[in-house]
Design an enzyme around this catalytic site. Structure first.
Site: not given
Ligand code: TRH
Length: 410
Positions: A39, A225, A301-305
């Site tokens: 988020d 996850y 995992r998730g959308e942003d990565s």
């Molecule tokens: O953290 P996420 O699993 O987030 C998810 C999704 O947003 C999903 O839509 C939501 O429903 C769920 O959570 C509850 O994965 P996501 O979306 O890839 O976001 C991870 C962010 O963290 C991404 O911007 C990369 C960042 N990140 C870092 O900046 N440094 C790190 O060391 C790591 C491991 C991640």
């Protein structure tokens, strides 16, 4: 708000110095951290990208600790209601009391990210502003989750008139990020490709304390996850590495999977010569990109990565946030059909089963070697997807255009 237009409660434009620049449009981006990092990851990027386009942004976030961890470069906004913003981002600690009292005047554009529900008092002020008719109403956007499913194109840009509650009478607009020009696009900052092309992998690995390998090795990043079948993947990677003679280094992002990986390796001495691990600390978002650029395969995992993996232009496997009703299966299929299948049958037969298995949606292809034999086709497909998606207008610019078309600041 139009440049130099006047808002009640603010100094009259005549009070500004002669040569004052017009104020940039003001955006409020509301972000509620429900779970994990996605988020805030998405909202932070959006805020920064808008600011890079000359907008003034207030990022409302309800989780101060995560804000500190992920976005410490964004300074806090002062708590005065007056608006004295230059282009750039400030953050506001969004607290429960904002439901009953909000000293902040609503912005020209209001982004309600991922169904986070605006604070009631803020919404009330938005309505009063619209009813007063002294300046144009805020453009209110419901920014949705990223998906490649068909409903996205159908629903993107639809209005959602509010019939009740503190926002009654106001219009909210659905905005769906996506992978086609009929959607709201993907978050992408300027110069991303140039930064990636200038990246020096070996220098970066050295900074992390990883010595240059004496012989070739493959690097695989793991951001997953807890449900991920990590041990099975390690087994498959170690066996494949033994067979083809190219060791694998797992680059494990911070979290409980690091301990699982280390335990598995301790218990499987035979794998230690072909499988190595690096336990990473929490990475800044720039270094998270560097990780993806430095690896031969990225498990994200998730959308942003996912989006960052696409921009890396490297082979990747995506793990979706698992939903109890299994809705993630349809989302995975839609994404696979829309994006990584650029090479058609080759990847379909060799790589796709691993995507499904990593998501617990198919049997583990345990008997099969890990599909490094498809690495060239896989890389080519990743590069093609990246190049195609880079031709789309980035989300922040597309959103500005969308807002201007709906009567907001252009
Ligand atoms: O953290 P996420 O699993 O987030 C998810 C999704 O947003 C999903 O839509 C939501 O429903 C769920 O959570 C509850 O994965 P996501 O979306 O890839 O976001 C991870 C962010 O963290 C991404 O911007 C990369 C960042 N990140 C870092 O900046 N440094 C790190 O060391 C790591 C491991 C991640």
């Amino acid at each position: 708000m139009r440049p130099n237009s006047h808002r009640p409660g603010l100094p009259k434009p005549s009070a500004l110095p002669e040569a004052a620049q017009p104020e940039p449009p003001l955006w409020d981006v509301f972000c509620r951290v429900v779970d994990n990092y996605g988020d805030l990851g998405m909202c932070r990027r959006l805020a920064l990208h808008l600011a890079a386009q000359g907008q003034s942004v207030r990022l409302w976030v309800d989780d101060a600790a995560l804000m500190q961890r992920m976005a410490s470069e964004i300074p806090p906004a002062d708590e005065t209601p007056a608006r004295t913003h230059a282009a750039g981002v400030r953050w506001i600690h969004w607290r429960a009391e904002h439901d009953s009292w909000c000293g902040h005047e609503p912005a020209d554009v209001v982004i309600e990210a991922l169904g986070c529900q605006l604070p009631q008092a803020y919404l009330h002020r938005m309505r009063l502003r619209a009813e007063a008719g002294t300046c144009r109403p805020a453009v209110w956007i419901n920014l949705e989750y990223l998906s490649a499913q068909a409903y996205v194109e159908h629903s993107h840009g639809l209005p959602s008139p509010q019939a009740s509650g503190p926002g009654r009478g106001l219009a909210k607009w659905f905005y769906f990020p996506g992978f086609t020009p009929q959607t709201g696009g993907l978050l992408r900052e300027d110069l991303l490709l140039q930064r990636r092309l200038a990246f020096d992998t070996l220098a970066w690995l050295q900074v992390l304390g990883i010595p240059s390998p004496a012989a070739p090795e493959r690097r695989v990043s793991i951001f997953a996850y807890p449900q991920a079948p990590l041990e099975r993947l390690m087994d498959s990677l170690a066996r494949s590495a033994r067979a083809d003679g190219c060791p694998v280094r797992l680059m494990l992002t911070q979290g409980p999977l690091q301990e699982r990986a280390s335990r598995w390796l301790q218990d499987h001495a035979w794998a230690q010569s072909t499988l190595r691990t690096t336990e990473l600390p929490w990475l800044s978002s720039e270094d998270f990109d560097h990780l993806l650029w430095a690896c031969d395969l990225n498990m994200v995992r998730g959308e942003d990565s996912l989006v960052r993996a696409l921009w890396a232009g490297r082979p990747f496997i995506w793990q979706l946030y698992p939903q109890r009703d299994g809705a993630h299966a349809g989302k995975l299929q839609a994404f696979w059909d829309a994006v990584p299948g650029a090479d058609g049958p080759t990847l379909h037969a060799s790589v796709m089963p691993w995507w499904w298995a990593w998501n617990g949606l198919g049997p583990w292809p345990g008997g099969a070697a890990f599909p490094w034999s498809a690495e060239d086709a896989w890389s080519q497909a990743a590069q093609q997807s990246c190049a195609r998606l880079m031709r789309q207008v980035p989300l922040a610019q597309a959103l500005m255009h969308f807002v201007a078309e709906r009567g907001g600041p252009g």
